[in-house]
Design a protein around this motif. Sequence first.
Motif, PDB file in Angstrom:
ATOM      1  N   ARG A 112      46.329  51.662  43.258  1.00  0.00           N
ATOM      2  CA  ARG A 112      46.514  53.007  43.808  1.00  0.00           C
ATOM      3  C   ARG A 112      45.192  53.767  43.750  1.00  0.00           C
ATOM      4  O   ARG A 112      44.380  53.531  42.858  1.00  0.00           O
ATOM      5  CB  ARG A 112      47.587  53.763  43.012  1.00  0.00           C
ATOM      6  CG  ARG A 112      48.967  53.117  43.086  1.00  0.00           C
ATOM      7  CD  ARG A 112      49.989  53.872  42.244  1.00  0.00           C
ATOM      8  NE  ARG A 112      51.271  53.201  42.236  1.00  0.00           N
ATOM      9  CZ  ARG A 112      52.208  53.350  43.174  1.00  0.00           C
ATOM     10  NH1 ARG A 112      51.981  54.187  44.183  1.00  0.00           N
ATOM     11  NH2 ARG A 112      53.352  52.703  43.101  1.00  0.00           N
ATOM     12  N   ASP A 113      45.016  54.668  44.705  1.00  0.00           N
ATOM     13  CA  ASP A 113      43.808  55.478  44.705  1.00  0.00           C
ATOM     14  C   ASP A 113      43.989  56.672  43.768  1.00  0.00           C
ATOM     15  O   ASP A 113      45.012  56.789  43.083  1.00  0.00           O
ATOM     16  CB  ASP A 113      43.463  55.947  46.120  1.00  0.00           C
ATOM     17  CG  ASP A 113      44.565  56.790  46.755  1.00  0.00           C
ATOM     18  OD1 ASP A 113      45.395  57.360  46.002  1.00  0.00           O
ATOM     19  OD2 ASP A 113      44.594  56.899  47.994  1.00  0.00           O
ATOM     20  N   ALA A 114      42.991  57.563  43.739  1.00  0.00           N
ATOM     21  CA  ALA A 114      43.028  58.700  42.821  1.00  0.00           C
ATOM     22  C   ALA A 114      44.217  59.624  43.072  1.00  0.00           C
ATOM     23  O   ALA A 114      44.682  60.315  42.165  1.00  0.00           O
ATOM     24  CB  ALA A 114      41.729  59.497  42.941  1.00  0.00           C
ATOM     25  N   GLN A 115      44.736  59.604  44.294  1.00  0.00           N
ATOM     26  CA  GLN A 115      45.881  60.455  44.631  1.00  0.00           C
ATOM     27  C   GLN A 115      47.212  59.731  44.417  1.00  0.00           C
ATOM     28  O   GLN A 115      48.274  60.276  44.702  1.00  0.00           O
ATOM     29  CB  GLN A 115      45.792  60.914  46.097  1.00  0.00           C
ATOM     30  CG  GLN A 115      44.727  61.961  46.377  1.00  0.00           C
ATOM     31  CD  GLN A 115      43.316  61.391  46.278  1.00  0.00           C
ATOM     32  OE1 GLN A 115      43.063  60.303  46.803  1.00  0.00           O
ATOM     33  NE2 GLN A 115      42.415  62.103  45.611  1.00  0.00           N
ATOM     34  N   GLY A 116      47.136  58.495  43.935  1.00  0.00           N
ATOM     35  CA  GLY A 116      48.350  57.743  43.669  1.00  0.00           C
ATOM     36  C   GLY A 116      48.885  56.968  44.853  1.00  0.00           C
ATOM     37  O   GLY A 116      49.951  56.342  44.770  1.00  0.00           O
ATOM     38  N   ASP A 171      45.912  49.213  50.605  1.00  0.00           N
ATOM     39  CA  ASP A 171      46.227  47.956  51.287  1.00  0.00           C
ATOM     40  C   ASP A 171      45.646  46.788  50.506  1.00  0.00           C
ATOM     41  O   ASP A 171      46.246  45.716  50.419  1.00  0.00           O
ATOM     42  CB  ASP A 171      45.655  47.962  52.707  1.00  0.00           C
ATOM     43  CG  ASP A 171      46.380  48.952  53.607  1.00  0.00           C
ATOM     44  OD1 ASP A 171      47.566  49.232  53.342  1.00  0.00           O
ATOM     45  OD2 ASP A 171      45.760  49.447  54.568  1.00  0.00           O
ATOM     46  N   LYS A 172      44.445  46.994  49.972  1.00  0.00           N
ATOM     47  CA  LYS A 172      43.808  46.002  49.112  1.00  0.00           C
ATOM     48  C   LYS A 172      42.752  46.710  48.279  1.00  0.00           C
ATOM     49  O   LYS A 172      42.394  47.850  48.566  1.00  0.00           O
ATOM     50  CB  LYS A 172      43.184  44.867  49.927  1.00  0.00           C
ATOM     51  CG  LYS A 172      42.082  45.278  50.884  1.00  0.00           C
ATOM     52  CD  LYS A 172      41.541  44.051  51.604  1.00  0.00           C
ATOM     53  CE  LYS A 172      40.385  44.410  52.539  1.00  0.00           C
ATOM     54  NZ  LYS A 172      39.816  43.207  53.188  1.00  0.00           N
ATOM     55  N   ASP A 173      42.261  46.039  47.262  1.00  0.00           N
ATOM     56  CA  ASP A 173      41.329  46.679  46.325  1.00  0.00           C
ATOM     57  C   ASP A 173      40.135  45.757  46.073  1.00  0.00           C
ATOM     58  O   ASP A 173      40.068  45.055  45.066  1.00  0.00           O
ATOM     59  CB  ASP A 173      42.063  46.970  45.009  1.00  0.00           C
ATOM     60  CG  ASP A 173      41.232  47.799  44.041  1.00  0.00           C
ATOM     61  OD1 ASP A 173      40.031  47.965  44.295  1.00  0.00           O
ATOM     62  OD2 ASP A 173      41.792  48.256  43.030  1.00  0.00           O
TER      63      ASP A 173
END
Length: 232
Positions: A109-113, A117-119
């Motif tokens: 998850r990004d900083a906003q939750g 799609d991939k990391d």
Amino acid sequence: MKTIAVLLTALLLATGCGNKESTGETASDEPEIVMMDESTSVGELPSILKEGLSNKEQDELKKQIMPILDDGLTPEQRFLNLRKDAEAGNAEAQNSLGSMYFSGEAISRDAQGKVKDKDPETAAGWFFRAAEQGHAGAQFNLGLLYFSGEGVTRDTAKAVELFTKSAEQGNIDAQNNLGVIYLMGEGVKQNTDKAIEWFEKAAEQGNEEAIKNLEAVRASQQDSKEAADKQK
């Protein structure tokens, strides 16, 4: 990317490194040079095996050539065990975990939750850990990320270094990619002899892309020789 190897056992990059944009002119008959750049996740068939198959046929092929896990664990439990092994320093698990983050099998998850799609950034971190231990698949996978600039700052010299380490351990995709890189002069001084050397190593192991690339190089050399002879 397990390669992108065996859990990504095969992260293949497959881009025509020598592809040219269409200009409206008649296409050249010159054979295309192919670089591998695709990441295959655990439990997923490499794209080369999927070609022309329906989803049902792909499922049947998986049953035939891929082991069926019958350990009574849920996918979540298997993932947690894999992460535990990776955190304990197991290079194979680290490479597999990196592949899962790269492909999106492992949820980030990004900083906003929001679910990504991939990391590739996390993937690069796990590939790095495994590559530092000399894992050939992870070296190849990390090299792909450096070559494409995914998850890390693009650095073709670093990519060549990693591909070379992997290729020297016998990784055929790394060998083929090095052949393409030396043929095109991407991040290194163009050197057709070295390109042929790496293509031959991969071709000797049955790598189809390397075999095609080797044929393409030899055909081009023959054409150049014939053209030079005509000018004499």
